[in-house]
Design a protein around this motif. Sequence first.
Motif, PDB file in Angstrom:
ATOM      1  N   LEU A  90     -23.188 -15.746  -5.871  1.00  0.00           N
ATOM      2  CA  LEU A  90     -22.682 -14.380  -5.766  1.00  0.00           C
ATOM      3  C   LEU A  90     -23.598 -13.486  -4.937  1.00  0.00           C
ATOM      4  CD1 LEU A  90     -21.376 -13.720  -9.393  1.00  0.00           C
ATOM      5  CD2 LEU A  90     -20.150 -14.630  -7.408  1.00  0.00           C
ATOM      6  N   ALA A  91     -24.857 -13.866  -4.786  1.00  0.00           N
ATOM      7  CA  ALA A  91     -25.805 -13.020  -4.048  1.00  0.00           C
ATOM      8  C   ALA A  91     -25.660 -13.133  -2.538  1.00  0.00           C
ATOM      9  CB  ALA A  91     -27.237 -13.389  -4.442  1.00  0.00           C
ATOM     10  N   GLN A  92     -25.048 -14.206  -2.056  1.00  0.00           N
ATOM     11  CA  GLN A  92     -25.090 -14.486  -0.626  1.00  0.00           C
ATOM     12  C   GLN A  92     -24.346 -13.450   0.217  1.00  0.00           C
ATOM     13  OE1 GLN A  92     -26.975 -16.840   0.992  1.00  0.00           O
ATOM     14  NE2 GLN A  92     -27.818 -16.878  -1.091  1.00  0.00           N
ATOM     15  N   GLU A  93     -23.176 -13.038  -0.213  1.00  0.00           N
ATOM     16  CA  GLU A  93     -22.406 -12.085   0.588  1.00  0.00           C
ATOM     17  C   GLU A  93     -23.179 -10.777   0.772  1.00  0.00           C
ATOM     18  OE1 GLU A  93     -18.079  -9.785   0.722  1.00  0.00           O
ATOM     19  OE2 GLU A  93     -18.557 -11.112  -0.964  1.00  0.00           O
ATOM     20  N   HIS A  94     -23.732 -10.261  -0.322  1.00  0.00           N
ATOM     21  CA  HIS A  94     -24.528  -9.030  -0.238  1.00  0.00           C
ATOM     22  C   HIS A  94     -25.759  -9.243   0.631  1.00  0.00           C
ATOM     23  CE1 HIS A  94     -27.688  -6.249  -1.685  1.00  0.00           C
ATOM     24  NE2 HIS A  94     -26.702  -5.387  -1.695  1.00  0.00           N
ATOM     25  N   ALA A  95     -26.380 -10.406   0.525  1.00  0.00           N
ATOM     26  CA  ALA A  95     -27.594 -10.682   1.305  1.00  0.00           C
ATOM     27  C   ALA A  95     -27.306 -10.655   2.797  1.00  0.00           C
ATOM     28  CB  ALA A  95     -28.181 -12.035   0.892  1.00  0.00           C
ATOM     29  N   TYR A  96     -26.199 -11.259   3.226  1.00  0.00           N
ATOM     30  CA  TYR A  96     -25.876 -11.263   4.655  1.00  0.00           C
ATOM     31  C   TYR A  96     -25.542  -9.856   5.150  1.00  0.00           C
ATOM     32  CZ  TYR A  96     -25.792 -16.367   4.823  1.00  0.00           C
ATOM     33  OH  TYR A  96     -26.144 -17.694   4.788  1.00  0.00           O
ATOM     34  N   ALA A 159     -28.169  -4.460  23.067  1.00  0.00           N
ATOM     35  CA  ALA A 159     -26.737  -4.418  22.770  1.00  0.00           C
ATOM     36  C   ALA A 159     -26.167  -5.817  22.587  1.00  0.00           C
ATOM     37  CB  ALA A 159     -26.003  -3.681  23.883  1.00  0.00           C
ATOM     38  N   LYS A 160     -26.536  -6.733  23.498  1.00  0.00           N
ATOM     39  CA  LYS A 160     -26.030  -8.101  23.372  1.00  0.00           C
ATOM     40  C   LYS A 160     -26.647  -8.815  22.172  1.00  0.00           C
ATOM     41  CE  LYS A 160     -24.699  -8.850  28.185  1.00  0.00           C
ATOM     42  NZ  LYS A 160     -24.857  -9.700  29.390  1.00  0.00           N
ATOM     43  N   ALA A 161     -27.911  -8.516  21.892  1.00  0.00           N
ATOM     44  CA  ALA A 161     -28.547  -9.101  20.710  1.00  0.00           C
ATOM     45  C   ALA A 161     -27.839  -8.628  19.440  1.00  0.00           C
ATOM     46  CB  ALA A 161     -30.030  -8.723  20.666  1.00  0.00           C
ATOM     47  N   ALA A 162     -27.499  -7.343  19.398  1.00  0.00           N
ATOM     48  CA  ALA A 162     -26.789  -6.800  18.239  1.00  0.00           C
ATOM     49  C   ALA A 162     -25.425  -7.463  18.082  1.00  0.00           C
ATOM     50  CB  ALA A 162     -26.637  -5.290  18.391  1.00  0.00           C
ATOM     51  N   ALA A 163     -24.720  -7.638  19.196  1.00  0.00           N
ATOM     52  CA  ALA A 163     -23.394  -8.262  19.132  1.00  0.00           C
ATOM     53  C   ALA A 163     -23.499  -9.703  18.643  1.00  0.00           C
ATOM     54  CB  ALA A 163     -22.730  -8.206  20.507  1.00  0.00           C
ATOM     55  N   LEU A 164     -24.521 -10.419  19.110  1.00  0.00           N
ATOM     56  CA  LEU A 164     -24.707 -11.809  18.695  1.00  0.00           C
ATOM     57  C   LEU A 164     -25.024 -11.890  17.204  1.00  0.00           C
ATOM     58  CD1 LEU A 164     -25.029 -14.817  19.323  1.00  0.00           C
ATOM     59  CD2 LEU A 164     -27.395 -14.343  20.019  1.00  0.00           C
ATOM     60  N   LEU A 165     -25.931 -11.045  16.746  1.00  0.00           N
ATOM     61  CA  LEU A 165     -26.267 -11.031  15.324  1.00  0.00           C
ATOM     62  C   LEU A 165     -25.061 -10.663  14.464  1.00  0.00           C
ATOM     63  CD1 LEU A 165     -29.748  -9.284  15.531  1.00  0.00           C
ATOM     64  CD2 LEU A 165     -29.339 -11.611  14.719  1.00  0.00           C
ATOM     65  N   GLU A 166     -24.284  -9.706  14.952  1.00  0.00           N
ATOM     66  CA  GLU A 166     -23.112  -9.289  14.182  1.00  0.00           C
ATOM     67  C   GLU A 166     -22.106 -10.423  14.068  1.00  0.00           C
ATOM     68  OE1 GLU A 166     -20.489  -5.318  13.495  1.00  0.00           O
ATOM     69  OE2 GLU A 166     -21.704  -5.495  15.312  1.00  0.00           O
ATOM     70  N   ARG A 167     -21.894 -11.166  15.148  1.00  0.00           N
ATOM     71  CA  ARG A 167     -20.977 -12.307  15.083  1.00  0.00           C
ATOM     72  C   ARG A 167     -21.479 -13.355  14.098  1.00  0.00           C
ATOM     73  NH1 ARG A 167     -20.896 -11.839  20.728  1.00  0.00           N
ATOM     74  NH2 ARG A 167     -22.245 -13.676  20.944  1.00  0.00           N
ATOM     75  N   GLN A 168     -22.749 -13.710  14.220  1.00  0.00           N
ATOM     76  CA  GLN A 168     -23.284 -14.787  13.394  1.00  0.00           C
ATOM     77  C   GLN A 168     -23.336 -14.405  11.917  1.00  0.00           C
ATOM     78  OE1 GLN A 168     -27.053 -15.981  15.117  1.00  0.00           O
ATOM     79  NE2 GLN A 168     -26.066 -17.143  16.755  1.00  0.00           N
ATOM     80  N   LEU A 169     -23.845 -13.218  11.620  1.00  0.00           N
ATOM     81  CA  LEU A 169     -24.023 -12.834  10.221  1.00  0.00           C
ATOM     82  C   LEU A 169     -22.711 -12.405   9.567  1.00  0.00           C
ATOM     83  CD1 LEU A 169     -27.486 -11.039  10.416  1.00  0.00           C
ATOM     84  CD2 LEU A 169     -26.957 -13.287   9.471  1.00  0.00           C
ATOM     85  N   THR A 170     -21.779 -11.850  10.349  1.00  0.00           N
ATOM     86  CA  THR A 170     -20.469 -11.534   9.788  1.00  0.00           C
ATOM     87  C   THR A 170     -19.722 -12.812   9.435  1.00  0.00           C
ATOM     88  OG1 THR A 170     -20.334  -9.457  11.023  1.00  0.00           O
ATOM     89  CG2 THR A 170     -18.270 -10.373  10.194  1.00  0.00           C
ATOM     90  N   LEU A 171     -19.846 -13.828  10.285  1.00  0.00           N
ATOM     91  CA  LEU A 171     -19.243 -15.125   9.978  1.00  0.00           C
ATOM     92  C   LEU A 171     -19.867 -15.717   8.714  1.00  0.00           C
ATOM     93  CD1 LEU A 171     -17.422 -17.518  10.667  1.00  0.00           C
ATOM     94  CD2 LEU A 171     -19.257 -18.368  12.180  1.00  0.00           C
ATOM     95  N   ALA A 172     -21.199 -15.626   8.617  1.00  0.00           N
ATOM     96  CA  ALA A 172     -21.879 -16.147   7.430  1.00  0.00           C
ATOM     97  C   ALA A 172     -21.452 -15.386   6.179  1.00  0.00           C
ATOM     98  CB  ALA A 172     -23.398 -16.054   7.611  1.00  0.00           C
ATOM     99  N   ARG A 173     -21.288 -14.073   6.327  1.00  0.00           N
ATOM    100  CA  ARG A 173     -20.861 -13.270   5.176  1.00  0.00           C
ATOM    101  C   ARG A 173     -19.436 -13.634   4.761  1.00  0.00           C
ATOM    102  NH1 ARG A 173     -20.132  -6.650   4.839  1.00  0.00           N
ATOM    103  NH2 ARG A 173     -19.591  -6.610   2.631  1.00  0.00           N
ATOM    104  N   THR A 174     -18.559 -13.838   5.740  1.00  0.00           N
ATOM    105  CA  THR A 174     -17.185 -14.214   5.423  1.00  0.00           C
ATOM    106  C   THR A 174     -17.144 -15.540   4.683  1.00  0.00           C
ATOM    107  OG1 THR A 174     -16.380 -13.028   7.378  1.00  0.00           O
ATOM    108  CG2 THR A 174     -14.920 -14.699   6.433  1.00  0.00           C
TER     109      THR A 174
END
Length: 355
Positions: A90-96, A159-174
């Motif tokens: 249960l902690a993983q979604e909040h952590a990401y 900006a590109k670093a932020a976009a890359l992190l957002e893609r990776q961590l949003t996928l992990a959160r999902t």
Amino acid sequence: MTDTPGTGTAAGEALSAYLQDQATEFLRSLRLHRESTTDAQGAEESLAAAHSLRRAARRIGATLHTFRPLLDPEWSASLRPELSWLSGTLAQEHAYATRLHRLLEALHRLSGSAPVPGPATEPATTAVTAAGRRGWARPPVPGGDSGGSAPRGLTVGAAKAAALLERQLTLARTRAHSTALQAFGSSRFHAVADNVAVLASEVPLTGAQDDLKHLTATAEADLNEAVAALPLGQAGHPYNAGALVHGLASDTAPDAQDAPWLKVRSLLRLHRYALELLLDHAPPAPRIADASHALNVHREAAAAAAAAAQAARTPRIAPATAYALGVLHADQRHEVEAARFAFQQAWLYEAVSTR
């Protein structure tokens, strides 16, 4: 002669009352989670209920560990790992979510780019908060919040670093969200919930004569032993360049450095929960609260640094993006050192102030 608090029959009664309170909170949170709707408000209520459920699961598991001589050994040994599995899942979604927010905020601070919106869950505070209580703030990072302008390469790549992190961590959160939903529907979870429901009405005590104070003292001794193994002398230097260099040396070096601090964090949590039972939910001493906060920030910053390093290993990214991620990784390892300094100041503050 009546039992004093924490001994004999009184110990069993206090332990039973605490575990039953946590089991009741677990079941209440589970009901709220199941009853939450699918709209925005329902999503927030679901997250809050999952947080409360995880909080109760942690306390039940920790109590079964610390006070195991007073509890049925087979029962507690089988339930503890299941509660740990549930809490971790249960902690993983909040952590990401908080990790992404931390990294995007750091990129904004370092590059001077537009601020980022907050995540759906409440973000963790930075090491500055804990350290500031002792009169110290995180050392400035060149090109970041020290007042100077950011290097052009960092501005271009942020900006590109932020976009890359957002893609990776949003996928992990999902994926973490899906895993949590699957866990709630699994037979494994239902078995845990059934055990907790039994616990809410009856605690399987052994009748042993160990008292709560003795077992709490044992947990504190384990904590003090782990703290003694930490390099607190090195952590006492706010501009800890030597430790930072080791933290950036290789992929494996930070993990090896962080492990003893993560162990102390786990033992400090056990100690806090034991005191919570013994002192009937009295708030922790400032020293304990500040030390716990610092180690929470330590873990978050270390995980964020690892996420930045992982993103930097993405094939075929632009040099400017890789540069921004490298600076971000160094910044988060800097936060790790700041959190260690904050812990050192909090842990030793009481001893210094009483001299």
